[in-house]
Design a protein around this motif. Structure first.
Motif, PDB file in Angstrom:
ATOM      1  N   SER A   1       0.823  -1.219   0.000  1.00 39.91           N
ATOM      2  CA  SER A   1       0.000   0.000   0.000  1.00 39.91           C
ATOM      3  C   SER A   1       0.857   1.270   0.000  1.00 39.91           C
ATOM      4  CB  SER A   1      -0.950  -0.001   1.209  1.00 39.91           C
ATOM      5  OG  SER A   1      -0.221  -0.073   2.420  1.00 39.91           O
TER       6      SER A   1
ATOM      7  N   ASN B   1       2.320   1.699  -3.476  1.00 41.74           N
ATOM      8  CA  ASN B   1       1.293   2.164  -4.400  1.00 41.74           C
ATOM      9  C   ASN B   1       0.966   3.635  -4.169  1.00 41.74           C
ATOM     10  OD1 ASN B   1       1.197  -0.438  -5.416  1.00 41.74           O
ATOM     11  ND2 ASN B   1      -0.548  -1.047  -4.146  1.00 41.74           N
ATOM     12  N   GLN B   2       1.008   4.041  -2.909  1.00 43.95           N
ATOM     13  CA  GLN B   2       0.760   5.450  -2.586  1.00 43.95           C
ATOM     14  C   GLN B   2       1.881   6.325  -3.134  1.00 43.95           C
ATOM     15  OE1 GLN B   2       0.276   6.165   1.627  1.00 43.95           O
ATOM     16  NE2 GLN B   2      -1.114   7.857   1.273  1.00 43.95           N
TER      17      GLN B   2
ATOM     18  N   LEU C   1       3.697   5.675  -5.810  1.00 34.53           N
ATOM     19  CA  LEU C   1       3.484   5.759  -7.255  1.00 34.53           C
ATOM     20  C   LEU C   1       2.394   6.776  -7.584  1.00 34.53           C
ATOM     21  CD1 LEU C   1       3.828   4.761 -10.177  1.00 34.53           C
ATOM     22  CD2 LEU C   1       2.119   2.995  -9.663  1.00 34.53           C
ATOM     23  N   GLU C   2       1.301   6.726  -6.827  1.00 35.39           N
ATOM     24  CA  GLU C   2       0.185   7.642  -7.090  1.00 35.39           C
ATOM     25  C   GLU C   2       0.613   9.093  -6.916  1.00 35.39           C
ATOM     26  OE1 GLU C   2      -4.394   8.508  -5.492  1.00 35.39           O
ATOM     27  OE2 GLU C   2      -3.184   6.900  -4.608  1.00 35.39           O
ATOM     28  N   ILE C   3       1.393   9.355  -5.880  1.00 38.98           N
ATOM     29  CA  ILE C   3       1.829  10.736  -5.645  1.00 38.98           C
ATOM     30  C   ILE C   3       2.754  11.204  -6.754  1.00 38.98           C
ATOM     31  CG2 ILE C   3       3.310  12.132  -4.135  1.00 38.98           C
ATOM     32  CD1 ILE C   3       1.943  10.870  -1.753  1.00 38.98           C
TER      33      ILE C   3
ATOM     34  N   GLN D   1       2.759  10.156  -9.862  1.00 37.13           N
ATOM     35  CA  GLN D   1       1.899  10.390 -11.033  1.00 37.13           C
ATOM     36  C   GLN D   1       1.145  11.704 -10.895  1.00 37.13           C
ATOM     37  OE1 GLN D   1      -0.269   6.683 -10.709  1.00 37.13           O
ATOM     38  NE2 GLN D   1       0.723   5.843 -12.538  1.00 37.13           N
ATOM     39  N   ASN D   2       0.641  12.001  -9.707  1.00 41.47           N
ATOM     40  CA  ASN D   2      -0.096  13.246  -9.486  1.00 41.47           C
ATOM     41  C   ASN D   2       0.804  14.464  -9.626  1.00 41.47           C
ATOM     42  OD1 ASN D   2      -2.493  11.902  -9.039  1.00 41.47           O
ATOM     43  ND2 ASN D   2      -2.262  11.864  -6.812  1.00 41.47           N
TER      44      ASN D   2
ATOM     45  N   SER E   1      -0.365  16.252  -0.791  1.00 42.48           N
ATOM     46  CA  SER E   1       0.498  15.097  -0.538  1.00 42.48           C
ATOM     47  C   SER E   1       1.311  15.286   0.731  1.00 42.48           C
ATOM     48  CB  SER E   1       1.428  14.864  -1.734  1.00 42.48           C
ATOM     49  OG  SER E   1       0.691  14.615  -2.911  1.00 42.48           O
TER      50      SER E   1
ATOM     51  N   ASP F   1       2.856   1.297 -15.814  1.00 48.23           N
ATOM     52  CA  ASP F   1       2.659   2.646 -15.255  1.00 48.23           C
ATOM     53  C   ASP F   1       3.943   3.453 -15.344  1.00 48.23           C
ATOM     54  OD1 ASP F   1      -0.123   2.509 -14.128  1.00 48.23           O
ATOM     55  OD2 ASP F   1       0.753   0.829 -13.048  1.00 48.23           O
TER      56      ASP F   1
END
Length: 329
Positions: free
Chosen positions: A209, A212-213, A215-217, A219-220, A232, A278
């Motif tokens: 988790s 994944n967080q 990676l999301e940040i 990408q954002n 963030s 990704d």
């Protein structure tokens, strides 16, 4: 719980087995190596071997003693672990009281001290007295992630056995043998740094988790406006320090994988092979030089956090740096 349950560490296992068979087991050993590397399992197998009642194969896994160890109820196996953040002197005093009484079976006892480097100075000095004059036949197994934190006087009274990370392929194969899927095993092996305990934790349902967080940040930061920095940073500010350090580590791994893709190294060397697509999607927006700069900024933030820097300010500075680098031409 037998010797063949141990994955890797062949030299260490061979040494321990030889000492036990030849009856030359020191009264105090220190297992030194990173957290999650398998020291605890080895210590428990050594304890089972020393306490096993079988005369031929030890540990047999079948006798009453082995069964008690499996269930964590053997009266002659004494376990000490940090109470909170430290091992306190009261815990060592309780150990001294237990050792002053006869062993349950009238033979040897084993004491495992996990996180030995976390003993307070008073606790360490109290243990030192026991190590200098051990009561009866007892073997101490000290486990430490950082042996430099131990008193030199304790180190001098222990035989130190160093444990190293497992090779990725060996660890991944062991995980697949346990029933995990090949790709998940490869990811866990690579992200764990060769530490089986960490790899198994990563294979739990929410084990990735934080990755994944991260990676999301990233990408954002590449796709959104500057407001994502403050959002963030607010998320990171609520994390425990250990969590944010793990998050920082995953940021490094992700940027490292993007760098490999940008440099044309392909996907075979990636740590995060499960999110390769990704990473490929964002790789064309980076250059090698900017990625190297970003990785350096992450390392600077990690060192600052280890030095107890303000989490919010450090996070904001790092995210702004990555945000700016992702937009350079």
């Amino acid at each position: 719980m037998k010797w063949n349950d141990i994955i890797g560490h062949k030299e260490q296992v061979a040494m321990l087995r030889h000492m036990e068979i030849s009856r030359r087991m020191p009264h105090a050993l220190l297992f030194a190596g990173p957290r999650g590397i398998g020291k605890s399992l080895v210590a428990n197998v050594v304890a089972a071997t020393l306490l096993c009642s079988d005369q031929e194969e030890r540990p047999c896994g079948l006798c009453r003693s082995c069964q008690q160890i499996s269930y964590g109820s053997h009266p002659d196996l004494l376990l000490i672990a940090p109470d909170g953040t430290n091992i306190k002197i009261e815990q060592i005093r309780t150990l001294q009281q237990e050792l002053s009484m006869a062993s349950f079976n009238g033979e040897r006892r084993v004491c495992i001290i996990d996180g030995a480097e976390l003993m307070t100075t008073q606790a360490a000095n109290s243990l030192l007295k026991v190590l200098e004059d051990p009561p009866g036949e007892i073997v101490f197994l000290l486990l430490a992630a950082n042996k430099q934190m131990l008193l030199t006087t304790i180190l001098s009274r222990c035989m130190v056995i160093a444990f190293q990370p497992l090779p990725d392929d060996l660890l991944a194969q062991a995980l697949m043998t346990k029933g995990y899927f090949p790709e998940a095993s490869q990811v866990a092996a690579r992200l764990s740094g060769g530490r089986i305990g960490i790899a198994l934790a990563l294979l739990e349902p929410e084990g990735l988790s934080l990755r994944n967080q991260a990676l999301e940040i990233i990408q954002n930061l590449m796709d959104s406006k500057l407001e994502v920095v403050w959002q963030s940073a607010g998320i990171l500010e609520k994390m425990e320090r250990s969590e944010i350090l793990a998050f920082i580590k995953y940021i490094t791994y992700i940027l490292r994988d993007i760098l490999l893709l940008v440099a044309g190294q392909g996907k075979q060397l990636l740590f995060n092979i499960d999110i390769a697509e990704d990473l490929c999607e964002v790789a064309d927006r980076w250059s090698e030089s900017r990625l190297v700069t970003a990785i350096g900024a992450v390392e600077s933030a990690r060192r600052a956090l280890l030095a107890n820097a303000n989490t919010r300010l450090t996070s904001e500075a790092l995210l702004i740096k990555i945000y700016d680098l992702a937009r350079e031409v």
